[in-house]
Design an enzyme around this catalytic site. Sequence first.
Site, short mmCIF file in Angstrom:
data_model
loop_
_atom_site.label_atom_id
_atom_site.label_comp_id
_atom_site.label_asym_id
_atom_site.label_seq_id
_atom_site.Cartn_x
_atom_site.Cartn_y
_atom_site.Cartn_z
N GLU A 1 -4.44 -8.70 -0.65
CA GLU A 1 -5.32 -8.64 0.52
C GLU A 1 -6.75 -8.65 0.02
O GLU A 1 -7.12 -7.87 -0.87
CB GLU A 1 -5.06 -7.39 1.37
CG GLU A 1 -3.70 -7.39 2.03
CD GLU A 1 -3.46 -6.18 2.90
OE1 GLU A 1 -4.44 -5.48 3.25
OE2 GLU A 1 -2.28 -5.92 3.24
N GLU B 1 0.81 -1.22 0.00
CA GLU B 1 0.00 0.00 0.00
C GLU B 1 0.84 1.28 0.00
O GLU B 1 0.74 2.11 0.91
CB GLU B 1 -0.98 -0.01 1.18
CG GLU B 1 -2.01 -1.14 1.08
CD GLU B 1 -3.07 -1.14 2.17
OE1 GLU B 1 -2.96 -0.31 3.11
OE2 GLU B 1 -3.98 -1.97 2.11
#
Length: 591
Positions: A314, A195
């Site tokens: 994820e 991220e």
Amino acid sequence: MKDIRQPAHHRRRGTGRLAGPLMALLVILGLSGSTALAAPGGTAQQAGSTVKVPARAMDAVAAMQPSWNLGNTLDAIPDETSWGNPKATRELFKTIRAEGFRSVRIPVTWSAHQSATAPYTVDAAYMSRVKQVVDWALAEDLYVVLNIHHDSWQWISKMPTDHDTVLARFNSLWTQIAERFRDAPRALLFESVNEPQFADATDAQKTKLLNELNVSFHKIVRSSGGGNANRLLVLPTVYCTPDQRLMDDLSATIRKLNDRNLVATVHFYSWYPFSVNMAGGTHYDEAAQNDLNDAFARMRDTFVARGIPVYVGELGLLGYPDHNHPSRVERGEALKYYEHVGYAARLVGVTTALWDPGTWAYLNRETLKWTDPALMAWIKSSWTTRSGTASFDKVFLEKKEPITAKGVTLNLNGTRFRGLWHGETKLVEGRDYTLFDTTRLVLTAGALTRLSGDRAYGVNATLQARFSRGLPWQIEVVTYDEPVLSDATGNTDGLTIPTRYKGDVLSAMEARYGDGSNAGPKDWTVYQEFNATFSPDYPNDTIVLKPEFLDSLRDGELVTLTFNFYSGKKVMYHVKKSGDSVTGTHVVPLS
């Protein structure tokens, strides 16, 4: 309205378990991992491992499906047990492999174990612990994805204003990781950064900075030699968000690198309002379904169709499950999401990694048992087949009213309806229920009268709609009356509202000022975030208004709350903040 697909971080706290003394000694000596042997064709084979990694990246990533995250463990800050999970063990990976997973993502936060000044050295004991955990997973014949995790927001995010320092630290970190794992088998993948985000930067600057990091990561790993010469390398979009522009940017980087062993990664936590239950996202509705379909179609068209494998590093829902709190996403609606996302992944050919934050969510790391086996059954089933669902998993019967026929709409998902069961008893079509146009299932008044018994508040009976394949869909028969809220006093630390639920289930809370404007910390929506601003406490018959909501209210102004329940009932309530004091008053219905 503001952008509602927002990135999320996953942080918890807790205790730990120590490794055995023999293994600790091996770690100190640097002997905890199996030796890696060069295999024909440039691959490497881990001694004691039977993983045969396909030469083609697309095939290798396909062999990694399904995948699982060792979340909130080595990525915890500052230490492995800081966020509530015990230390990882080899037995954990043995369990994961036995449960059908073929790969694991091992997120690692390095910041607390790396010098913040040149030469940015990683603590030797921590590097050895990471290697030990990776080696355990490899020894259980799992593919492994190793990354730089929460460093993304801790120090990499400062790159726009401290470019040279961040880049030097990033390069040093990957140089050390690449060297330590250079002879690991090709079943180990490296992911450049989780991220990635850059504070106070424009979109164009973010794209440029991430490209710089990904290119530098690629150069460092490839130049380190050994197994790193053809190791699969995983590159993210900004924030790991699957927006088209961000995926186009990553696609351009991958084309420029011209390396057949690159993998694109994004994350997917569903339509944001549904994932956290706010802005009216109480159901897995058309908006949420379209968001999923569109996201996976973008992955296919941008990457898969061009020969670039995709690893959804994820996957899940942002606030579900969390067995420490009331479920913010209604259970049946969550099951519909998991059923759909498994199908979508198979349809477009991407590999997905379930984000598991630990003991309070999916796998209990102490017992090595699933916290919710029925939920996991739905997730596992989605890997190979579809299951039928319905428009909802409850049929509500208002106690003060005579019982009448009630129905749900079946979502067949390519299956055929086989019938309706109560326990081992099959209900009789025509007497107990009627099926209209293959999808509209209506329970008769007679059947509902029998099933509801003495009509106690709550779930009176649980039915199963069974289909030609997949799992049965449960339908609860619920007796309820309109909930009743009472007056309350408190302060901005929290207001506890006495609530007689009478069998009903809270779904949402609206908040408005007298002038009609939205109240609450996120004033772009009237619907407040479940559990963050309000939360039901069913065992204690209360609704709790949280400090985040109360602190945001304008002093001295009356706020009208509308509590929405899954039966369809709406109950109004008034709240006023005066300084630190808060009062709540029930609103008498007009009828």
